[in-house]
Design an enzyme around this catalytic site. Structure first.
Site, PDB file in Angstrom:
ATOM      1  N   SER A  15       7.044  19.633 -17.224  1.00 51.17           N
ATOM      2  CA  SER A  15       7.251  19.898 -15.819  1.00 51.17           C
ATOM      3  C   SER A  15       6.228  18.994 -15.140  1.00 51.17           C
ATOM      4  O   SER A  15       5.391  18.633 -15.771  1.00 51.17           O
ATOM      5  CB  SER A  15       6.804  21.263 -15.488  1.00 51.17           C
ATOM      6  N   LYS A  67      13.514  32.976 -11.303  1.00 52.15           N
ATOM      7  CA  LYS A  67      13.292  33.035  -9.852  1.00 52.15           C
ATOM      8  C   LYS A  67      13.875  34.485  -9.499  1.00 52.15           C
ATOM      9  O   LYS A  67      13.103  34.785  -8.209  1.00 52.15           O
ATOM     10  CB  LYS A  67      13.894  31.980  -9.169  1.00 52.15           C
ATOM     11  N   ASN A  88       9.796  31.610  -5.705  1.00 53.31           N
ATOM     12  CA  ASN A  88       9.563  30.331  -6.793  1.00 53.31           C
ATOM     13  C   ASN A  88       7.950  30.230  -6.434  1.00 53.31           C
ATOM     14  O   ASN A  88       7.405  29.332  -7.367  1.00 53.31           O
ATOM     15  CB  ASN A  88      10.101  28.806  -6.306  1.00 53.31           C
ATOM     16  N   THR A 156      33.647  26.070  -7.143  1.00 55.99           N
ATOM     17  CA  THR A 156      34.024  27.574  -6.969  1.00 55.99           C
ATOM     18  C   THR A 156      33.551  28.206  -5.525  1.00 55.99           C
ATOM     19  O   THR A 156      32.710  28.378  -5.148  1.00 55.99           O
ATOM     20  CB  THR A 156      33.094  28.419  -7.913  1.00 55.99           C
ATOM     21  N   TYR A 224      16.483  14.147  -9.315  1.00 58.62           N
ATOM     22  CA  TYR A 224      15.745  13.069  -9.427  1.00 58.62           C
ATOM     23  C   TYR A 224      15.447  12.440 -10.769  1.00 58.62           C
ATOM     24  O   TYR A 224      14.769  11.672 -10.836  1.00 58.62           O
ATOM     25  CB  TYR A 224      14.264  13.629  -8.786  1.00 58.62           C
ATOM     26  N   GLY A 245      15.851  12.877  -4.010  1.00 58.02           N
ATOM     27  CA  GLY A 245      15.285  14.429  -4.694  1.00 58.02           C
ATOM     28  C   GLY A 245      13.846  14.658  -5.325  1.00 58.02           C
ATOM     29  O   GLY A 245      13.349  15.821  -5.038  1.00 58.02           O
TER      30      GLY A 245
HETATM   31  P1  ATR Z   1      20.815  26.383  -9.851  1.00 62.11           P
HETATM   32  O1  ATR Z   1      20.035  26.005 -10.957  1.00 62.11           O
HETATM   33  O2  ATR Z   1      20.578  25.816  -8.779  1.00 62.11           O
HETATM   34  O3  ATR Z   1      21.146  27.869  -9.529  1.00 62.11           O
HETATM   35  P2  ATR Z   1      23.582  26.278 -10.932  1.00 62.11           P
HETATM   36  O4  ATR Z   1      23.771  27.934 -10.801  1.00 62.11           O
HETATM   37  O5  ATR Z   1      23.483  25.834 -12.292  1.00 62.11           O
HETATM   38  O6  ATR Z   1      22.355  25.961 -10.186  1.00 62.11           O
HETATM   39  O7  ATR Z   1      24.683  25.785  -9.904  1.00 62.11           O
HETATM   40  C1  ATR Z   1      25.027  24.445 -10.244  1.00 62.11           C
HETATM   41  C2  ATR Z   1      26.040  23.792  -9.241  1.00 62.11           C
HETATM   42  O8  ATR Z   1      26.654  22.570  -9.878  1.00 62.11           O
HETATM   43  C3  ATR Z   1      26.947  24.867  -8.611  1.00 62.11           C
HETATM   44  O9  ATR Z   1      27.351  24.536  -7.501  1.00 62.11           O
HETATM   45  C4  ATR Z   1      28.283  24.343  -9.769  1.00 62.11           C
HETATM   46  O10 ATR Z   1      29.554  24.668  -9.433  1.00 62.11           O
HETATM   47  P3  ATR Z   1      30.229  26.074  -9.489  1.00 62.11           P
HETATM   48  O11 ATR Z   1      29.461  27.163  -8.731  1.00 62.11           O
HETATM   49  O12 ATR Z   1      31.563  25.998  -9.272  1.00 62.11           O
HETATM   50  O13 ATR Z   1      29.984  26.567 -11.063  1.00 62.11           O
HETATM   51  C5  ATR Z   1      27.791  22.873  -9.846  1.00 62.11           C
HETATM   52  N1  ATR Z   1      28.690  22.374 -11.158  1.00 62.11           N
HETATM   53  C6  ATR Z   1      28.037  22.220 -12.175  1.00 62.11           C
HETATM   54  N2  ATR Z   1      28.692  21.644 -12.968  1.00 62.11           N
HETATM   55  C7  ATR Z   1      29.796  21.118 -12.471  1.00 62.11           C
HETATM   56  C8  ATR Z   1      30.984  20.479 -12.593  1.00 62.11           C
HETATM   57  N3  ATR Z   1      31.050  19.832 -13.766  1.00 62.11           N
HETATM   58  N4  ATR Z   1      31.776  20.226 -11.718  1.00 62.11           N
HETATM   59  C9  ATR Z   1      31.696  20.650 -10.361  1.00 62.11           C
HETATM   60  N5  ATR Z   1      30.370  21.389 -10.299  1.00 62.11           N
HETATM   61  C10 ATR Z   1      29.571  21.691 -11.027  1.00 62.11           C
END
Ligand code: ATR
Length: 281
Positions: A15, A67, A88, A156, A224, A245
């Site tokens: 980190s 979180k 956070n 999604t 980032y 970022g």
């Molecule tokens: P966080 O850590 O911010 O909570 P996360 O839940 O891992 O993030 O979400 C990651 C984001 O990247 C989501 O919008 C995810 O899309 P889905 O909601 O459809 O899962 C997106 N994401 C990750 N891998 C992806 C991929 N290969 N193609 C398209 N979107 C992707």
């Protein structure tokens, strides 16, 4: 007084927060320490958290995957963090543990540090790509700041629709598939990429094409590593204003430090230092 801060999460060994907060302490002429307190999936979360709280730290940050989990262990939670559904930053106020979320507001601060006029025109059209935890905080901060048009696109779409429920009375939000958003990209003044796609080691990957990008526009990526993602390179080639970022990291930390100490420390040249640090990895 000697401040004691910590970070909980997993994995967090690499980190950047200790460096960032130590810099703030130095700049503010305050004495203190910021420690890494890793809680692995095999640990008992409640037992380890209790040990940290018993140590009388003044505050701690919370990162993935805790979180949301942290909330039920706190005495109180700030209204914004409650709406976002994630914490956070936790502060110890006379023995009571209060949770905040500085991600979205910190993001907005970082954007405004690069584009100081950003907040002036609330009717600019903003597109958020993604629907994870970070997207939720950023969307909420933009709504709170009064922006009127914030659309969300995600692989999604159900998850995007869930985030859109945070909209205030004045904001309009359309939920779009990635293909739909790509097609109408010229309608947006600001594109904010919040997914993990494009992060090292998969930095060649992009899920979104900028072919229809409007000019002028701003493209922001919260990734980032690398400092300049493939998406940002494409945005640079298209002549867009870029937002990086790593600056979000600095400003969300600045806000957390402010909650803990009451001191708002200017970021100054920490941006360049962090860039060099990240490039050296
Ligand atoms: P966080 O850590 O911010 O909570 P996360 O839940 O891992 O993030 O979400 C990651 C984001 O990247 C989501 O919008 C995810 O899309 P889905 O909601 O459809 O899962 C997106 N994401 C990750 N891998 C992806 C991929 N290969 N193609 C398209 N979107 C992707």
């Amino acid at each position: 007084m000697v401040y004691q801060f910590a970070l909980i999460g997993y994995p967090i060994k690499h980190s950047l927060s200790p460096w960032i907060h130590q810099s703030f302490l130095n700049k503010a002429n305050l004495e203190g320490m910021y420690s890494i307190y890793e809680i692995t999936p095999d640990d008992s979360f409640s037992r380890k958290l209790k040990r940290l709280m018993d140590d009388q730290v003044d505050g701690f940050n919370v990162t993935v995957p805790y979180k949301e989990k942290i909330i039920s262990f706190l005495d109180d939670i700030d209204e914004d963090a409650a709406k976002i559904g994630a914490v956070n930053t936790v502060v110890n106020r006379n023995g009571k543990w209060i949770g905040y979320n500085t991600d979205g507001a910190g993001y907005l601060r970082s954007l405004e540090s690069k584009f100081p006029d950003f907040h002036l025109d609330k009717s600019k059209r903003i597109l958020l790509i993604g629907s994870g935890g970070a997207t939720r905080g950023i969307y909420y901060a933009l709504v709170q700041a009064g922006f009127l048009h914030i659309d969300i696109t995600n692989r999604t779409t159900e998850k995007a629709a869930e985030i859109a429920k945070l909209k205030g009375n004045f904001t309009t939000t359309a939920v779009l598939s990635l293909e739909q958003a790509e097609e109408i990209l010229q309608e947006y003044d600001v594109i904010i990429q919040t997914t993990s796609v494009g992060m090292k080691p998969n930095h060649e990957k992009v899920i979104f094409r900028l072919n229809q990008l409007k000019s002028p526009s701003i493209v922001s990526d919260i990734i980032y590593q690398p400092l300049e993602t493939k998406l940002l390179k494409q945005a640079r080639d298209a002549g867009a204003g870029l937002h990086f970022g790593h600056t979000m990291l600095l400003y969300q930390a600045q806000y957390a430090f402010e909650i803990w100490t009451g001191r708002k420390v200017p970021i100054g040249n920490m941006d360049e230092h962090l860039q060099r640090h990240l490039e050296g990895r």
